[in-house]
Every structure is written in structure tokens, then in C-alpha cells.
Design a protein around this motif. Structure first.
Motif, PDB file in Angstrom:
ATOM      1  N   ARG A  68     -50.019 -29.133  -1.535  1.00  0.00           N
ATOM      2  CA  ARG A  68     -49.110 -29.727  -2.477  1.00  0.00           C
ATOM      3  C   ARG A  68     -49.839 -29.835  -3.791  1.00  0.00           C
ATOM      4  O   ARG A  68     -51.040 -30.119  -3.807  1.00  0.00           O
ATOM      5  N   GLY A 106     -55.557 -42.862  -1.352  1.00  0.00           N
ATOM      6  CA  GLY A 106     -54.710 -43.526  -2.343  1.00  0.00           C
ATOM      7  C   GLY A 106     -54.777 -45.034  -2.196  1.00  0.00           C
ATOM      8  O   GLY A 106     -54.817 -45.770  -3.188  1.00  0.00           O
ATOM      9  N   MET A 130     -46.953 -39.326  -0.518  1.00  0.00           N
ATOM     10  CA  MET A 130     -46.972 -38.073   0.234  1.00  0.00           C
ATOM     11  C   MET A 130     -45.754 -37.186   0.037  1.00  0.00           C
ATOM     12  O   MET A 130     -45.246 -36.582   0.964  1.00  0.00           O
ATOM     13  N   PHE A 132     -58.409 -36.082  -3.819  1.00  0.00           N
ATOM     14  CA  PHE A 132     -57.241 -35.939  -2.944  1.00  0.00           C
ATOM     15  C   PHE A 132     -57.142 -34.486  -2.488  1.00  0.00           C
ATOM     16  O   PHE A 132     -57.480 -33.571  -3.236  1.00  0.00           O
ATOM     17  N   LEU A 133     -56.704 -34.295  -1.266  1.00  0.00           N
ATOM     18  CA  LEU A 133     -56.654 -32.942  -0.705  1.00  0.00           C
ATOM     19  C   LEU A 133     -55.328 -32.251  -0.975  1.00  0.00           C
ATOM     20  O   LEU A 133     -55.266 -31.037  -1.072  1.00  0.00           O
ATOM     21  N   ASN A 134     -54.261 -33.040  -1.084  1.00  0.00           N
ATOM     22  CA  ASN A 134     -52.919 -32.486  -1.347  1.00  0.00           C
ATOM     23  C   ASN A 134     -52.537 -31.383  -0.370  1.00  0.00           C
ATOM     24  O   ASN A 134     -52.032 -30.330  -0.762  1.00  0.00           O
ATOM     25  N   LEU A 135     -52.813 -31.612   0.900  1.00  0.00           N
ATOM     26  CA  LEU A 135     -52.498 -30.604   1.916  1.00  0.00           C
ATOM     27  C   LEU A 135     -51.093 -30.831   2.467  1.00  0.00           C
ATOM     28  O   LEU A 135     -50.643 -31.967   2.584  1.00  0.00           O
ATOM     29  N   VAL A 136     -50.448 -29.744   2.783  1.00  0.00           N
ATOM     30  CA  VAL A 136     -49.155 -29.845   3.455  1.00  0.00           C
ATOM     31  C   VAL A 136     -49.390 -30.249   4.909  1.00  0.00           C
ATOM     32  O   VAL A 136     -50.363 -29.820   5.530  1.00  0.00           O
ATOM     33  N   ASP A 180     -55.019 -38.400   2.435  1.00  0.00           N
ATOM     34  CA  ASP A 180     -54.541 -38.716   1.083  1.00  0.00           C
ATOM     35  C   ASP A 180     -53.968 -40.123   1.003  1.00  0.00           C
ATOM     36  O   ASP A 180     -54.090 -40.798  -0.014  1.00  0.00           O
ATOM     37  N   PHE A 181     -53.327 -40.543   2.084  1.00  0.00           N
ATOM     38  CA  PHE A 181     -52.750 -41.887   2.085  1.00  0.00           C
ATOM     39  C   PHE A 181     -53.846 -42.947   1.984  1.00  0.00           C
ATOM     40  O   PHE A 181     -53.777 -43.854   1.150  1.00  0.00           O
ATOM     41  N   ALA A 199     -47.684 -41.152   7.049  1.00  0.00           N
ATOM     42  CA  ALA A 199     -48.710 -41.834   6.277  1.00  0.00           C
ATOM     43  C   ALA A 199     -48.066 -42.359   5.001  1.00  0.00           C
ATOM     44  O   ALA A 199     -48.083 -41.699   3.969  1.00  0.00           O
ATOM     45  N   ALA A 200     -47.470 -43.509   5.098  1.00  0.00           N
ATOM     46  CA  ALA A 200     -46.810 -44.106   3.933  1.00  0.00           C
ATOM     47  C   ALA A 200     -46.680 -45.603   4.171  1.00  0.00           C
ATOM     48  O   ALA A 200     -46.676 -46.053   5.326  1.00  0.00           O
ATOM     49  N   ALA A 238     -51.955 -38.147  -7.338  1.00  0.00           N
ATOM     50  CA  ALA A 238     -52.417 -38.931  -6.203  1.00  0.00           C
ATOM     51  C   ALA A 238     -51.268 -39.733  -5.625  1.00  0.00           C
ATOM     52  O   ALA A 238     -50.474 -40.308  -6.364  1.00  0.00           O
ATOM     53  N   PRO A 239     -51.128 -39.749  -4.300  1.00  0.00           N
ATOM     54  CA  PRO A 239     -50.052 -40.543  -3.717  1.00  0.00           C
ATOM     55  C   PRO A 239     -50.286 -42.020  -3.958  1.00  0.00           C
ATOM     56  O   PRO A 239     -51.424 -42.466  -4.027  1.00  0.00           O
ATOM     57  N   THR A 261     -49.797 -32.143  -6.650  1.00  0.00           N
ATOM     58  CA  THR A 261     -49.149 -33.397  -6.978  1.00  0.00           C
ATOM     59  C   THR A 261     -50.165 -34.415  -7.422  1.00  0.00           C
ATOM     60  O   THR A 261     -51.357 -34.253  -7.203  1.00  0.00           O
TER      61      THR A 261
END
Lengths: 489, 562
Positions: free
Chosen positions: B68, A101, B79, A134-138, A97-98, A344-345, B72-73, B70
Motif C-alpha cells: 500500500r 502507528g 490500515m 511503516f511497511l505498508n504491506l497488503v 503497521d498497526f 489490526a485496527a 502512516a496508519p 499510504t
């Protein structure tokens, strides 16, 4: 099931008792340990246990296949299967996701830039950005730790430095061993599998050290880390504009203490629990804030991660054997990935970049000055270097703790205002920071002496001390258990 | 190094070590059990009835375990698990109640007023770019505005886009706007708030010049503008943004800050908060903090470039005190000329200095310019458009009784000048520490406070808000409501209604007794570990609930007076 909970203590008591009752029945003993570890993990993520089981099967099979294959190409193929499987898991759950994005952001930035050029169609770019899925996985707890462990197993076999285990039970227990499963230390198969293969041994020293480490770890977590988090650090990062520059700086010192006590406290409990089962886990910290430079810091902080990346990334890239420029590149890449490993940020991208740059600069400086790395500095120079490195660490922690770049920027802005009141820092917060720092900078032998003294005490006295520390923890503890910071990685 | 031994039976060393381990653990267990038997040590009991059951909830599977839900990050919000996740909402609803879950959901919109958050990942850059266009266009557009002049046209288009858009006039409240309304406002009598609601209706209909001003006094729960910024954003989004409102001249060491405004100041300001007393003349100003300098100190206040609220201003009004030894102060808007104002007068005289500017993003710098002592209270930023102004007037450490330190006539003058439609008072957080406070004394004191504050504006509706729940540890470390809090809440309610004020029970809205502990334990965390303050997320929940309580009562008014 946090280490700093009654549940963990009861769980450990039951597991350790059963483990020793079955000490002569190796298969059954390991089976119980594996089941306990899986049950422990399921208290975090019931269904994500499937990922661990899948990863275990993959690397068990890959290890055997690599070992049995004769042709280099086939060996490499099986290694790649293992790597793709492990890094794929990590990539999907932690980084997908990171990066998605980041790509979407880049498309939008490019579209905005192209807008300045007449006649250039830009809308497809924004459309494409909007369509990136986006997968939005925990993030599964501990995934960054156990995937690194299993990768080291297959890589070591590929390098012919390790023979694979034929026992799936042993391998699965190595992957899932509950004390270090969710936040390390990252254990190498070469040092842990032999311990599972043989009948465990325990002696007075292991019992004493194990109990001492569990107590020390809990005190670090509850008395220092949680207390500072709740009473200053979290508030400052939530609303930095409510605090003066000096208060923000104190909060950064507080966070520096907090993260050390939190993570090293976890490692202490993990190592201590392992010792009670006669199993040794590697040290993870060696008083990192006493470091005089970035290289030393990373040799002392989260040592099992640093050494993992050194052995499986930095050295394969060529280390420092291919000339200074290549050495700088390798060093930068390794430290940058250490930063990104934590999350991942963009904050971690910057954190990694800053530490990588500092590391490269330090290497460059040492080369330039032709310094002897073993040279002993004068007391004043040593203190200056430690203070400099410590404050570099403290300031870089802004990026580590901030929830995003805006938050990091707000904290930095507040820090630069130059306001001086400390009215919002409670005396107990000063005390906690001061005490933690003082302990950190005492001679290492003092702690060793205390540990040995505790070990030498009669069991009754040890029990009384443990009960007293338990009462202290109840007094200090917040009303709820505060999660360990490194669980999120 | 692995410990490897021969495959023999258990040896003596193992036995001795395990025996030692067993004894040590048994001693600890014994001490643990003794806490259930011996008197005076029950606070150390490892587990008691009422604690979460051990193990039973450990292997519970919830929807939040896997995904999650939410947006898009992005760089700004990487995240993170948002509160809009169904699982999180379900959990909050179970633990804290449906109203809190709904109002936690609403947090996303109130936290980021940007109408298209998912498509606008670089709001700062975009806004900055827009502003540059305006400045360049202003410089380029010395010619008359004509349709043939594309520069002028684009300037106006862009300028329109930068300012907060006025809401469309409406005459009713949509039922969906009241989703999650929980605790309602209690009025002393039917129609007690009609004048306020009449103002609000005129504002809602976007009648020219109809500004609805609300003043919200309080303690540290208000000082950081968390509850009030939520209410302000929601009211201004719904009824129109007529400006940020009042802000203190300087905060100095105080933990004080407002959202949706850019404030900076030098360090030398001397401040006298009303909580300290000490000013013989009792002139603490509209915000309860008197600010003074003999020269050199400065404060600046500007519009924000984030979101849609607080992005424009069309007037600055400096609240100051003229006096015999008064000095000068200068004001400078953006990069314009400095204007010097003298604060000398024969006697003590509250004054206001107003500067009108073109509606848009601006910054003002107020500087003490020497020549004597410059004494001032703060500044109000407003816009000449229909809308709501919500003054956040929190003072850290304030008790209601401290308002008596203000000179009655001075306070009346300040309040009258604001032309308020509603006065909100929220105290009790600091009084809760006075464990032995007599409720008889509290009743009399609170009555006196309300009369003191309202004496200058008797016709303005008044609303008293209960404090947040406040916790303390009991003898075994568990968090419980401080016993005096529910008593105070009841006295406040009775006094407010007796004095003709409305009452909104924050304490009850949070969930009543024990709610602070529950808020602390919730995920996301809604209260801090001092069990006296909420986190920003918690304050937003309260702000949303209060806003909806106001809206629900307004809806009743609209239906009643249709």
C-alpha cells in the motif's frame, strides 16, 4: 475467484471431475488437488503463494523435527521456530503497521503531555515518532486462517496428540485445500489429514448435502448479504448523518444479517465443495443469534476459531482451573484476541474488549448466582435473554463494520438522536431482513428436513432445482460480484 | 469424522453417488446451454460477449498486490488502502480515464483539508485544546492589549491559528492547479461569465469585502453536500473561506446534510419542501424548504472543529417570513443572552435577521418561541473576509419543474438578497425515471424554469449542470444507461445555451454512456448499486472535476483580460 462467480463453479466442476477420475491414484489425485488449490490461491495473490509454500515447508519440517526429537528442550525449540515463523508472518503482514502507528501515536501524545511541563525536552519524542518505519504491506488473503491451521499441526505434534505426516504432498494439500483456504473453516490436521491419507468415499448423502450446502451458501451470500449491503448497510456507514436513528438501527440489523449470511454462506459453500470430494470440513456456525449469552454466542459463531483459541490459548493459560480471577483473565485475553484476530485496527481492539468484558461479566454473574448452566429457562426469560444478547451483538457490530473510530462514533451519534422516519428503507430490505431472521429462528430440524428431502430427490429434480436457484441468483445478483467480508481477515 | 474405507476399487455406492452428481450437474449445464438457444431466456445466460472473459485476468500481477502506498496508519484511518496508490490510480486511469484518476487522487486533500494530515493524528483533541486556550484567555484578558501582557499575546496568536488562514493574494492560476481538468464549461457566448470572474478575481486579490457567492441548486445528488462540499472546500482553500453559507432551517425526515458545519435540530419541525407543492403563497424560501413551528422546536448551527474549512463565522443571518399570525423566535449565540424576535406583520413579508459576532468558532440556536406560527427558511453563516461562499441547495426528489412551485417574486427576492455572483442549477436525476417523457415538453418546461428562476437576477451568470449518468438493468441484468438520459442531456445543453446559461456536462465528464456501471464496478467503488447515485468518493471526483472546469475557464478569463 469468488465462490459466487461462474468461474468458481466451472473451476470446481473441473477439479472435482479430475479428482474422481484419479481416485485410485492417490499421489496423482493429491497432486492435482494441491495444484488446483495453489492455482485458486494465485487468483487472489499470485506472489503471496510463496508465503503459503514457505509456511508449508516450515511446519512440515518442524512437525517432523518435533516428533523425532527426544529432548524436551529441542522439541520446544522446534515448536518455537514454527510459532515464530507463523506468528511472524502474521505479525509482519497484519499487525506491524498497526502497532508501529500505535507506538508513534503514544510518543506524540506523551510529547504533547510533556509540553505542559516547563523545561522538559519533548521534541525528540515527536522526532522518534516520525522516524518509526511503516511497511505498508497488503494483507495476504487468508493468512489468518492458514497460519492458524499450520500452528495447530505443530502444537498437536508437540503435545503428542498427533503423529506428523511423512508425506509433504498430504501436508501441503491440508494447508492449501482450496474450498476453505481463504476464509475457513479452520481445519485441524487431526481431522483432515486422515481423510487425505485414505481413498475418499462418496455416497448419496454427501452428494445431496454438498449440493444443498452450495446452493444455500450462494443464496445466503447473493440474496441476503449482498442485497442488504448494497441497498442499505454500505450507504448508512458511508454517510450516517443522512439517515434517521431508526434507519441506522435497521441498517445495523441488516449488517447483522449480512455478516452472518456472508460468512456462514462462505462456510456452507466450502463444506459443500469438500463433501463433493468426499472430504468433511467442520461446521462453523450453529445459529448464533439464538444465543442467550456471550459464551453461547461464541460457541455458535465462527466455531472453528473459537474452539481453536480455546484449545491453543485458553486451556494452556489455565482455563478455569486456576481460580476465578485467573479464569476471568484468561477468558478476557482469549476474547480480546478473537477481536484483534479480525483486524489490526482500534475498532477491533474495542470490539474484542467489549465482547471480552461481556464474557467475563457473564461468567461472574453465573458464579455469583450459582446458576446451573444446564437450567432450562421459562419461555419469557429465554426470549428476553435471546433478545438481549442479539441486541448486544447488533450494537457491537458498529465497531465491526465502521471504517474507523470516527465513523463508529458518527453511527452511534446518529443512533442516539432519536429520529424515527424509515422512509429510506425499501420494502425489499425489510423483507430480506425479516426473511433471514425468520429462517434463522426456525427450528433447526426444519432445515435438516429440507436438506434430507433435497438429498432424497432424483438427480433430475435436483438439477432442475439447482437451475431454478441459479436463475434466482442471476435475477437478484448485483452487476458485480461482491467480495466476502471475511476475506479481509 | 473422516470417512475411511478399505483400499479397494471403486465400489457401487461411489459409482451411484457420482452418477447422481453427474446427472444433476448435467441438468444445470443443459439449462445453462438452453439459455443460448431458447428465445426469451437469454437474460439467464451465464456468460455473454462483453462480460469479463473467464479466467484470463485471474492471475494478473499488479503493484497493488503487495504494498500500500499510504500515510502512516492512525486511529482515525487504520490500515486502509488509499487511492493515492500508484497501482490503484493506474487501474482507474485504464478503466475510467486519466481525468477521473487524477481527480480521485485529489480526493485526499479535499477530504481532509488539514494541511498536515500525517503529522496531526489527533485533530479533535488538538483543536479542543486550542479552543480552551482561547476561552481562558478571553476570560483573563480584561486588561488593554499590550506587548507586556503575555496572556493577550498568546490569545491573539492562538486565535489566528484557529481561524482559516486567508490565502495569499495571487493574480494567476498555476498550470499545476489544472491537472486533471477534463470536461470544460460551454458558454453561450464569449465573456458570458465575466462578471462572475471579475468578482472571483477581486476575491483572489483579497480585496476587502469582496465575497464571491455561488448558489448551487440540485436534487438528491446535491442534498448531502458531497459534490458541493468538495467544490466549496477547494474554492475556499484557493480563494478564501468567507463562511459556510446557507443551510435549511430544519431537515426533518429528509436525507439532507452539510459537511463542515455542525447542525442539530429537534424533531417537531413541520417542513414543506418545494417538491410537494401545497403552499398557497409559494414561499418556500431560498433553499426550497419552508419550515414551521408553533413553539418549542429548535435548530442549532455551529462551526466545525475539524479541518480548516468552516471553522469560523462572523455573522449569522436568519431567513424568515413575517406574517399576520407570526409568532416569535429566539436566537442564542454560544452561551450568550437569548434575543427574541417577533415575526408578526400586516401581510406576508420575507425578512432577514442578522447577528454579527467576533470572527471565530460559534454556535447559534434558533428556537420557535410561541405566540403564533414561526415560519422560516434557513440560516446563512458568513465571515467578513475576502473569500468564497458556496450555498449547497439540494432537495431530495427534486425535478427542475418543481422550482415553478415557488412564487416568482418571492424567489426573486430571496436570490437578490444573496447578492450572487453565479447561479448553478443541476437537475435531471429524477426526470430520468420518466421514461416516456417527451423531449418537446421537457424543452419547453426547462425553458420556463430557467426564465422563472432567473427573472429576479437576470444579470447573474447562470450555469446548468447535467445529471449524473443513470443506469438500469437490461433484460439479462447488465447495467446500461437509461436511454432517456443522453437525450435529456442534449436538450438541457441546448436550452441552457439558448437562455444564456453556461453548460457543464457531468454525464460526459463521468465517461458518458455506461459510466455509472463502470463507476459501480471500479475499486474504490464510485457509484452505488441503485445506479443513480455516486458514493462519497464518486461525488468528490465530480466535485473536483467541476472545480477544475471553473478554474480553467477562470484562467482563460484572466489571460484574456490581463
Amino acid at each position: 475467484m469468488y465462490f459466487n462467480s461462474l468461474q468458481y463453479l466451472l473451476f470446481t466442476a473441473v477439479v472435482v471431475s479430475t479428482y474422481w477420475m484419479l481416485v485410485e491414484l492417490r499421489m496423482l489425485r493429491l497432486f492435482v488437488l494441491l495444484c488446483a488449490s495453489w492455482v485458486f490461491y494465485m487468483s487472489w495473490s499470485p506472489l503471496f503463494i510463496l508465503l503459503i509454500i514457505g509456511s508449508t515447508f516450515l511446519d512440515y519440517a518442524a512437525g517432523l523435527a518435533i516428533y523425532r526429537a527426544e529432548r524436551p528442550g529441542i522439541r520446544k525449540l522446534f515448536l518455537m521456530v514454527s510459532m515464530v515463523g507463523n506468528l511472524g508472518l502474521l505479525g509482519i503482514f497484519k499487525y506491524y503497521d498497526f502497532f508501529a502507528g500505535a507506538i508513534a501515536d503514544s510518543f506524540r501524545l506523551l510529547a504533547a503531555a510533556l509540553l505542559e511541563w516547563p523545561g522538559i525536552a519533548w521534541s525528540p519524542l515527536t522526532t522518534a515518532a516520525d522516524q518509526i518505519p511503516f511497511l505498508n504491506l497488503v494483507l495476504p488473503v487468508g493468512i489468518s486462517f492458514y497460519t492458524f491451521q499450520t500452528m495447530s499441526y505443530t502444537i498437536d505434534i508437540y503435545r503428542r496428540q498427533l503423529e506428523p505426516t511423512r508425506s509433504f504432498l498430504q501436508f501441503a494439500t491440508f494447508v492449501a485445500f482450496f474450498p476453505q483456504l481463504v476464509a475457513g473453516p479452520i481445519v485441524r490436521a487431526s481431522e483432515f489429514l486422515p481423510q487425505l491419507r485414505h481413498r475418499p468415499r462418496i455416497d448419496m448423502e454427501k452428494v445431496g448435502h454438498g449440493l444443498f450446502l452450495i446452493l444455500a451458501g450462494l443464496v445466503k451470500k447473493v440474496v441476503f448479504a449482498d442485497y442488504l449491503a448494497i441497498n442499505l448497510v454500505d450507504r448508512v456507514f458511508d454517510r450516517p448523518d443522512a439517515f434517521t436513528s431508526v434507519e441506522v438501527l435497521v441498517a445495523l440489523y441488516g449488517y447483522t444479517v449480512q455478516i452472518y449470511c456472508d460468512f456462514s454462506g462462505y462456510s456452507d459453500v466450502a463444506i459443500g465443495t469438500g463433501l463433493l470430494m468426499g472430504l468433511r470440513l467442520p461446521d462453523n456456525f450453529d445459529r448464533p443469534y439464538q444465543s442467550t449469552n456471550p459464551a453461547e454466542f461464541w460457541r455458535r459463531w465462527h466455531m472453528t476459531l473459537s474452539s481453536w483459541l480455546r484449545d491453543y490459548l485458553y486451556f494452556p493459560l489455565g482455563g478455569s482451573r486456576r481460580g476465578p480471577i485467573r479464569s476471568y483473565v484468561n477468558l478476557f485475553l482469549t476474547l480480546f484476541l478473537i477481536g484483534l484476530w479480525h483486524g489490526a485496527a482500534w475498532t477491533f481492539v474495542l470490539y474484542g474488549t467489549i465482547h471480552a468484558t461481556a464474557m467475563v461479566f457473564h461468567r461472574f454473574w453465573v458464579r455469583l448466582r450459582k446458576q446451573d448452566v444446564d437450567r432450562v429457562d421459562s419461555q419469557a426469560i429465554f426470549v428476553f435473554k435471546v433478545a438481549l444478547m442479539f441486541h448486544f451483538t447488533v450494537l457491537s457490530r458498529i465497531l465491526f463494520r465502521a471504517k474507523d473510530l470516527d465513523n463508529a462514533s458518527a453511527v452511534a451519534d446518529q443512533l442516539l438522536l432519536g429520529t424515527t422516519s424509515v422512509a429510506q428503507v425499501a420494502p425489499t430490505v425489510w423483507l430480506a431482513i425479516g426473511l433471514a431472521m425468520a429462517i434463522h429462528w426456525t427450528p433447526k430440524r426444519w432445515v435438516v428436513q429440507v436438506k434430507e428431502a433435497f438429498t432424497a430427490l432424483p438427480a433430475l429434480v435436483q438439477g432442475v432445482i439447482m437451475a431454478a436457484v441459479g436463475a434466482l441468483l442471476v435475477e437478484v445478483a448485483t452487476s458485480d460480484v461482491v467480495p466476502y467480508i471475511y476475506f479481509q481477515f | 469424522m473422516p470417512t475411511v474405507g478399505p483400499p479397494s476399487s471403486t465400489n457401487e455406492a461411489d459409482k451411484l453417488a457420482l452418477r447422481k452428481l453427474a446427472i444433476a450437474v448435467s441438468v444445470v449445464t443443459l439449462f445453462g446451454l438452453l439459455t443460448y438457444v431458447l428465445p426469451g431466456v437469454d437474460r439467464f445466460q451465464p456468460w455473454v460477449s462483453g462480460d469479463e472473459p473467464l479466467f484470463v485476468n485471474l492471475w494478473r500481477i499488479t503493484t497493488t498486490d503487495f504494498t500500500r502506498v499510504t500515510a502512516a496508519p492512525s486511529i482515525a484511518a487504520p490500515m486502509t488502502q488509499t487511492v493515492s496508490s500508484d497501482g490503484v490510480r493506474e487501474q482507474i486511469a485504464n478503466e475510467l480515464g486519466e481525468a477521473i484518476a487524477v481527480n480521485l487522487d485529489d480526493m485526499d486533500t479535499s477530504d481532509d483539508p488539514d494541511p498536515q494530515p500525517t503529522n496531526d493524528i489527533f485533530p479533535h483533541q488538538d483543536d479542543g485544546g486550542t479552543r480552551r486556550v482561547i476561552e481562558e484567555s478571553v476570560a483573563d484578558t480584561q486588561q488593554p492589549e499590550t506587548a507586556q501582557n503575555p496572556g493577550v499575546e498568546s490569545f491573539h496568536q492562538v486565535a489566528q491559528a484557529t481561524k482559516p488562514e486567508s490565502p495569499k493574494p495571487t493574480s494567476h492560476i498555476d498550470p499545476s492547479e489544472l491537472d486533471g481538468v477534463g470536461e470544460r464549461i460551454e458558454l453561450p457566448k464569449s465573456g458570458a461569465f465575466d462578471s462572475f470572474y471579475a468578482d472571483l478575481r477581486a476575491t483572489m486579490l483579497q480585496k476587502q469585502g469582496r465575497i464571491t457567492r455561488i448558489a448551487h441548486y440540485g436534487d438528491s445528488t446535491i442534498a448531502m453536500d458531497d459534490i458541493t462540499s468538495t467544490v466549496r472546500r477547494r474554492l475556499q482553500t484557493r480563494f478564501g473561506d468567507a463562511g459556510h453559507g446557507f443551510m435549511l432551517g430544519a431537515k426533518s425526515y429528509q436525507p439532507y446534510g452539510h459537511r463542515d458545519i455542525v447542525h442539530k435540530e429537534s424533531q417537531g419541525w413541520n417542513i414543506n419542501p418545494i417538491i410537494n407543492g401545497g403552499l398557497k403563497d409559494g414561499r418556500y424560501g431560498y433553499g426550497g424548504v419552508h419550515v414551521r413551528s408553533s413553539g418549542g422546536d429548535w435548530s442549532s448551527f455551529g462551526t466545525t472543529d475539524k479541518g480548516n474549512i468552516g471553522t469560523a463565522v462572523s455573522s449569522f443571518e436568519v431567513f424568515y417570513l413575517a406574517h399576520p399570525r407570526g409568532g416569535n423566535f429566539t436566537v442564542q449565540v454560544d452561551d450568550g443572552e437569548k434575543e427574541t424576535i417577533s415575526t408578526t406583520a400586516d401581510g406576508l413579508e420575507d425578512r432577514w435577521f442578522r447577528i454579527n459576532v467576533s470572527d471565530g468558532p460559534h454556535e447559534i440556536k434558533v428556537r420557535a418561541a410561541g405566540g403564533g406560527s414561526f415560519r422560516w427558511y434557513g440560516i446563512a453563516l458568513e465571515r467578513d473576509v475576502p473569500g468564497v461562499v458556496y450555498d449547497s441547495l439540494g432537495i431530495v426528489g427534486a425535478r427542475a419543474a418543481r422550482l415553478l412551485n415557488a412564487d416568482k417574486d418571492h424567489l426573486a427576492g430571496q436570490l437578490q438578497h444573496r447578492d450572487l455572483s453565479l447561479l448553478v442549477l443541476q437537475f435531471g436525476g429524477n426526470e430520468a425515471v420518466d421514461r416516456k417523457m417527451s423531449m418537446k415538453w421537457y424543452r419547453e418546461n426547462l425553458t420556463q424554469v430557467l426564465q422563472h428562476v432567473r427573472s429576479g437576477i437576470p444579470g447573474v451568470p447562470c450555469l446548468f449542470l447535467a445529471p449524473l449518468d443513470q443506469g438500469e438493468r437490461d433484460e439479462r441484468g447488465r447495467v446500461r444507461t437509461i436511454p432517456i438520459v443522453p437525450k435529456m442531456v442534449e436538450v438541457q445543453r441546448e436550452v441552457a445555451l439558448e437562455q444564456g446559461c453556461g453548460y457543464w456536462n457531468t454525464f460526459k465528464a463521468m465517461g458518458g454512456e455506461g459510466s455509472m456501471a463502470r463507476w459501480y464496478n471500479s475499486k474504490p467503488r464510485l457509484a452505488w448499486g441503485d445506479f443513480a447515485h455516486a458514493t462519497p468518493a464518486g461525488y468528490k471526483v465530480i466535485g473536483n472535476m467541476f472545480y477544475k472546469a471553473l478554474l480553467a475557464d477562470f484562467d482563460d478569463y484572466l489571460k484574456r483580460t490581463k
